[in-house]
Design a protein around this motif. Structure first.
Motif, PDB file in Angstrom:
ATOM      1  N   THR A   1       0.831  -1.203   0.000  1.00  0.00           N
ATOM      2  CA  THR A   1       0.000   0.000   0.000  1.00  0.00           C
ATOM      3  C   THR A   1       0.863   1.249   0.000  1.00  0.00           C
ATOM      4  O   THR A   1       1.842   1.334   0.739  1.00  0.00           O
ATOM      5  N   VAL A   2       0.498   2.181  -0.855  1.00  0.00           N
ATOM      6  CA  VAL A   2       1.151   3.487  -0.904  1.00  0.00           C
ATOM      7  C   VAL A   2       0.099   4.529  -0.554  1.00  0.00           C
ATOM      8  O   VAL A   2      -0.951   4.594  -1.203  1.00  0.00           O
TER       9      VAL A   2
ATOM     10  N   PHE B   1      -3.059   2.119  -4.085  1.00  0.00           N
ATOM     11  CA  PHE B   1      -2.886   3.545  -3.823  1.00  0.00           C
ATOM     12  C   PHE B   1      -4.047   4.032  -2.973  1.00  0.00           C
ATOM     13  O   PHE B   1      -5.189   4.058  -3.420  1.00  0.00           O
TER      14      PHE B   1
ATOM     15  N   LEU C   1      -7.043   8.362  -9.456  1.00  0.00           N
ATOM     16  CA  LEU C   1      -7.138   7.878  -8.075  1.00  0.00           C
ATOM     17  C   LEU C   1      -8.339   8.445  -7.329  1.00  0.00           C
ATOM     18  O   LEU C   1      -8.615   8.044  -6.199  1.00  0.00           O
TER      19      LEU C   1
ATOM     20  N   VAL D   1      -2.110   8.618 -11.155  1.00  0.00           N
ATOM     21  CA  VAL D   1      -0.805   7.981 -11.004  1.00  0.00           C
ATOM     22  C   VAL D   1      -0.464   7.336 -12.342  1.00  0.00           C
ATOM     23  O   VAL D   1      -1.310   6.715 -12.982  1.00  0.00           O
TER      24      VAL D   1
ATOM     25  N   VAL E   1      -1.257   8.145  -0.579  1.00  0.00           N
ATOM     26  CA  VAL E   1      -1.081   9.341  -1.401  1.00  0.00           C
ATOM     27  C   VAL E   1      -1.588  10.530  -0.602  1.00  0.00           C
ATOM     28  O   VAL E   1      -2.796  10.696  -0.390  1.00  0.00           O
TER      29      VAL E   1
ATOM     30  N   TYR F   1       4.032  10.465  -2.029  1.00  0.00           N
ATOM     31  CA  TYR F   1       3.800   9.029  -1.913  1.00  0.00           C
ATOM     32  C   TYR F   1       4.523   8.499  -0.686  1.00  0.00           C
ATOM     33  O   TYR F   1       5.702   8.771  -0.493  1.00  0.00           O
TER      34      TYR F   1
END
Ligand SMILES: [Cu+2]
Length: 123
Positions: A42-43, A66, A89, A78, A45, A49
């Motif tokens: 998991t990133v 994301f 996103l 992204v 935002v 990031y």
């Protein structure tokens, strides 16, 4: 005495500048969680990031999720250039991007304007 002080202050300033420019590179890479036959990282935002680098294990089908917590237009998309991926996103809270993991490599990603950058490392 004054000279020594000047040198010390100079070194501290140089250190601070180096930390400012290069400190972020030491940010820990996010590792994927392997769950059965797949893995996901998991990133978040949010003003960038976090983490900006994620590591996936080669050979296990991988996804990067994301987690959108930013409302600026800048980070709304992204883009994975190499993968031909350009995701909006803002459509859902978490957007999943499939990453090919059949071979080791790196996939750079960036916001739609190429201002914020991150990468996925497969190894
Ligand atoms: Cu941007």
């Amino acid at each position: 005495m004054g000279q020594i002080l000047a040198v010390v202050i100079g070194l501290v300033l140089i250190g601070a500048i180096l930390w400012w420019f290069f400190g972020k590179h030491t940010e820990a890479a996010g590792n994927a969680t392997i769950n059965g036959n797949t893995q996901a990282a998991t990133v978040v935002v949010k003003g960038g990031y976090s983490p900006s680098t994620v590591v996936l294990k080669k050979g296990v089908p991988g996804k990067v999720k994301f987690d959108m917590q930013d409302s600026t237009a800048c980070l709304s998309h992204v883009v994975f250039d190499k993968l031909g991926v350009n995701e909006d996103l803002t459509k859902r809270p978490v957007t999943t991007v499939d990453i090919p993991t059949d071979q080791a490599g790196e996939y750079d990603f960036a916001c739609g304007m190429d201002m914020f950058h991150g990468k996925v490392i497969v190894k």
